[in-house]
Scaffold this motif. Structure first.
Motif, PDB file in Angstrom:
ATOM      1  N   HIS A 267      -4.543   6.684   1.306  1.00 41.31           N
ATOM      2  CA  HIS A 267      -3.692   5.596   0.815  1.00 41.31           C
ATOM      3  C   HIS A 267      -4.236   5.095  -0.527  1.00 41.31           C
ATOM      4  CE1 HIS A 267      -7.038   3.643   2.883  1.00 41.31           C
ATOM      5  NE2 HIS A 267      -6.802   2.575   2.132  1.00 41.31           N
TER       6      HIS A 267
ATOM      7  N   TRP B  84       0.866  -1.171   0.000  1.00 41.24           N
ATOM      8  CA  TRP B  84       0.000   0.000   0.000  1.00 41.24           C
ATOM      9  C   TRP B  84       0.900   1.217   0.000  1.00 41.24           C
ATOM     10  CZ3 TRP B  84      -3.056  -3.501  -0.905  1.00 41.24           C
ATOM     11  CH2 TRP B  84      -4.315  -3.743  -0.372  1.00 41.24           C
TER      12      TRP B  84
ATOM     13  N   PRO C  83      -3.847   1.203  -3.047  1.00 40.34           N
ATOM     14  CA  PRO C  83      -3.197  -0.094  -3.232  1.00 40.34           C
ATOM     15  C   PRO C  83      -2.168  -0.010  -4.356  1.00 40.34           C
ATOM     16  CG  PRO C  83      -5.360  -0.108  -4.241  1.00 40.34           C
ATOM     17  CD  PRO C  83      -5.208   1.219  -3.553  1.00 40.34           C
TER      18      PRO C  83
END
Length: 174
Positions: free
Chosen positions: A113, A89, A115
């Motif tokens: 955040h 991440w 992925p």
């Protein structure tokens, strides 16, 4: 009548296995847009009056992000545990972090955040409090370089603008 420790006997109303355990069924997994990730909701929100939510996440084939991926953040605190494989991440202000099997992670509310990658067979469980995960996707307008937030509540579909910027590709090394 109590047991030898002085506890009162349990009543039928307090002993209900279906209130304690949620067994995984083959049809329990759903795939959101993108196709390389599956999510399972364990049904703990009704049992805890919305105080907690438990999600399973897995990627059987694995994926890597292909091009720009929109940043997002959730409106709840999360604690995750990686059961198998690994996930990468990227966190705004922290950079990329790799989580492997046996690792636990904490994401505070509104921690931005995105992925980056999941290995084939990666599986994790995520605990959220309070339950009812909401997500704000920060979609970039490539012509102007500006971001527009798009909020969706639990159970809602990812906005098409955000889905278009979640460019997952199958892993080429498997």
């Amino acid at each position: 009548m109590s047991d030898r420790y002085g506890l009162p006997p349990a009543t039928a109303d307090t002993i209900r296995p279906h209130d304690i355990i949620d067994r995984l069924r083959p049809d329990s997994w759903v795939a959101p847009p993108g196709g390389f990730l599956e999510i399972r909701e364990y049904g703990m929100m009704p049992r805890t009056d919305g105080r907690y939510q438990v999600l399973g996440m897995r990627s059987e084939a694995g994926f890597v992000m292909d091009g720009y991926t929109c940043w997002h953040e959730h409106d709840v605190d999360q604690v995750g545990y990686i059961i198998s494989g690994y996930a990468v991440w990227e966190y705004d202000g922290l950079g990329k972090i790799t989580f492997g099997a046996g690792d636990a992670l904490y994401e505070s509310k509104n921690m931005r955040h995105r992925p980056v990658e999941m290995s084939p067979g990666c599986e994790m469980v995520v605990f959220l409090t309070p339950g009812g995960l909401g997500t704000t996707y920060h979609v970039v307008d490539e012509a102007t370089g500006t971001f527009t937030p798009h909020y969706v509540g639990w159970g809602a579909t990812m906005p098409p603008e955000a889905a278009a910027q979640m460019k997952m590709a199958p892993r080429k090394d498997v």
